[in-house]
Design an enzyme around this catalytic site. Structure first.
Site, PDB file in Angstrom:
ATOM      1  N   ASN A 180       1.423  -0.829  -0.353  1.00 34.54           N
ATOM      2  CA  ASN A 180      -0.081  -0.034   0.139  1.00 34.54           C
ATOM      3  C   ASN A 180       1.035   1.238   0.177  1.00 34.54           C
ATOM      4  OD1 ASN A 180      -2.076   1.821   0.871  1.00 34.54           O
ATOM      5  ND2 ASN A 180      -2.547   1.096   2.647  1.00 34.54           N
ATOM      6  N   TRP A 181       1.023   1.889  -0.770  1.00 38.06           N
ATOM      7  CA  TRP A 181       1.779   2.779  -1.061  1.00 38.06           C
ATOM      8  C   TRP A 181       2.126   4.190  -0.752  1.00 38.06           C
ATOM      9  CZ3 TRP A 181       3.908   2.416  -6.855  1.00 38.06           C
ATOM     10  CH2 TRP A 181       5.200   1.403  -7.182  1.00 38.06           C
ATOM     11  N   LYS A 182       0.340   4.229  -0.380  1.00 35.37           N
ATOM     12  CA  LYS A 182       0.090   5.945   0.456  1.00 35.37           C
ATOM     13  C   LYS A 182       0.367   6.596  -0.494  1.00 35.37           C
ATOM     14  CE  LYS A 182      -0.127   3.543   4.389  1.00 35.37           C
ATOM     15  NZ  LYS A 182       0.467   3.382   5.773  1.00 35.37           N
ATOM     16  N   HIS A 231      -9.445   2.309   3.941  1.00 34.97           N
ATOM     17  CA  HIS A 231      -8.013   2.320   5.236  1.00 34.97           C
ATOM     18  C   HIS A 231      -8.423   3.390   6.040  1.00 34.97           C
ATOM     19  CE1 HIS A 231      -4.058   2.750   6.221  1.00 34.97           C
ATOM     20  NE2 HIS A 231      -3.500   1.676   5.899  1.00 34.97           N
ATOM     21  N   GLU A 288      -6.267   5.234   7.448  1.00 37.06           N
ATOM     22  CA  GLU A 288      -6.550   6.992   7.224  1.00 37.06           C
ATOM     23  C   GLU A 288      -6.943   7.466   6.587  1.00 37.06           C
ATOM     24  OE1 GLU A 288      -2.235   5.622   5.540  1.00 37.06           O
ATOM     25  OE2 GLU A 288      -0.629   4.803   7.575  1.00 37.06           O
ATOM     26  N   GLU A 298      -5.548  -4.261  10.676  1.00 37.69           N
ATOM     27  CA  GLU A 298      -4.784  -3.361  10.288  1.00 37.69           C
ATOM     28  C   GLU A 298      -5.044  -2.737  11.786  1.00 37.69           C
ATOM     29  OE1 GLU A 298      -2.528  -2.798   7.134  1.00 37.69           O
ATOM     30  OE2 GLU A 298      -3.524  -0.898   6.891  1.00 37.69           O
ATOM     31  N   GLY A 314       2.284   1.629  10.397  1.00 37.72           N
ATOM     32  CA  GLY A 314       3.280   2.727  10.709  1.00 37.72           C
ATOM     33  C   GLY A 314       4.815   3.583  11.870  1.00 37.72           C
ATOM     34  N   SER A 325       2.807  -2.348  10.452  1.00 40.60           N
ATOM     35  CA  SER A 325       3.947  -2.569  10.307  1.00 40.60           C
ATOM     36  C   SER A 325       4.981  -4.070   9.734  1.00 40.60           C
ATOM     37  CB  SER A 325       5.303  -2.095  11.957  1.00 40.60           C
ATOM     38  OG  SER A 325       4.914  -0.463  12.063  1.00 40.60           O
ATOM     39  N   GLY A 331       3.501  -1.774   4.456  1.00 38.91           N
ATOM     40  CA  GLY A 331       3.253  -0.027   3.768  1.00 38.91           C
ATOM     41  C   GLY A 331       4.218   0.262   3.936  1.00 38.91           C
ATOM     42  N   GLY A 332       5.306   0.973   4.179  1.00 41.60           N
ATOM     43  CA  GLY A 332       6.515   1.238   4.309  1.00 41.60           C
ATOM     44  C   GLY A 332       7.470  -0.041   3.512  1.00 41.60           C
TER      45      GLY A 332
HETATM   46  P1  PGA Z   1       3.335  -0.162   7.434  1.00 41.06           P
HETATM   47  O1  PGA Z   1       1.732   0.525   6.310  1.00 41.06           O
HETATM   48  O2  PGA Z   1       2.914  -1.511   6.516  1.00 41.06           O
HETATM   49  O3  PGA Z   1       3.603   1.240   7.077  1.00 41.06           O
HETATM   50  O4  PGA Z   1       2.796  -0.235   8.883  1.00 41.06           O
HETATM   51  C1  PGA Z   1       0.699  -0.876   6.624  1.00 41.06           C
HETATM   52  C2  PGA Z   1      -0.467   0.058   5.666  1.00 41.06           C
HETATM   53  O5  PGA Z   1      -1.111   1.220   5.930  1.00 41.06           O
HETATM   54  O6  PGA Z   1      -1.323  -0.880   5.207  1.00 41.06           O
END
Ligand code: PGA
Length: 247
Positions: free
Chosen positions: A9-11, A91, A93, A163, A169, A209, A230-231
């Protein structure tokens, strides 16, 4: 047997040029050990889809209406026009910063299914809820709300991503034990809503994470069928390490 499903998930990261560079490096390394994919910002979706032969490409959001006066929004039809088959919905966010609610996540899930898109529906508790021991209640409520009116045949297509917001993050990964327990609760809720056979067919991801080193043991948990990353999905080498480490 549920096939693993692992999506980045590149956001709000990567330009079109950076997307091209990533896909050129990673797409040829993809193996059949999972459905591998990435959630890509809208502007780079068409290019990503054009270049990707092995990676699945997902939008990170979508509107719940067919079309109309919704400035700044993108419809299912627009995504389908460029060949997109997956969409990440709800998500945390989007819930936290953009007013996404259980009701809009539900409307979007129904719209995705109506259009033949595979939704990755995100649920998860905040740190406050985790500390107050409300995780079970929160994920059951969010799961049931997001899947309201989903037809029994359609549910098998849906992917759920658990999640925990406190793990996104932050570098704080839920232990495999916590992640497994909550994913089992989600499957139990699915069984209540749709019956055991359907619940056993739904793929449930963990996200928060996730790192390449942890992917194999994470997916060994009986109710965890994948990851939303994500990251660690932003760097080609790290994505390739996930593919390799899964075995
Ligand atoms: P993260 O993000 O792996 O950077 O914690 C996960 C996500 O938000 O899907």
């Amino acid at each position: 047997m549920r096939k693993p499903v692992i999506f980045g998930n590149w956001k709000m990261n990567k330009t079109i040029a950076e997307t091209v560079e990533f896909i050129n490096a990673v797409d040829k390394e993809v193996k059949d050990n999972a459905d591998w994919g990435i959630g890509v910002p809208y502007l780079a979706l068409a290019k990503a889809k054009e270049l990707a032969g092995n990676l699945n490409i997902a939008a990170e959001n979508m509107h719940f209406k067919d079309n109309g006066a919704y400035t700044g929004e993108v419809s299912a039809e627009m995504l389908k026009e460029i060949g997109i088959e997956w969409v990440i919905l709800g998500h945390s966010e989007r819930r936290q910063y953009f007013g996404e609610t259980d009701e809009t996540v539900n409307a979007k899930t129904l719209q995705a299914l109506k259009n033949g898109l595979t939704p990755i529906v995100c649920v998860g508790e905040t740190l406050e809820q985790f500390e107050a021991d409300e995780t079970e209640n929160v994920v059951r409520t969010q799961t049931a709300a997001a899947l309201k009116d989903v037809c029994p045949n359609c549910i098998k297509k849906v992917v759920i991503a658990y999640e925990p917001v406190w793990a996104i993050g932050t570098g704080k990964t839920a232990t495999n034990e916590i992640a497994q327990n909550v994913c089992a609760i989600i499957r139990d809720e699915l069984a209540k809503l749709f019956g055991q056979e359907a619940a056993d067919a739904v793929r449930i991801q963990y996200g928060g994470s996730v790192k390449p080193e942890g992917i194999k043991t994470l997916l060994e948990q009986p109710d965890i069928d994948g990851a939303l990353v994500g990251g660690a999905s932003l760097v080609a080498d790290s994505y390739i390490a996930m593919i390799e480490n899964l075995g």
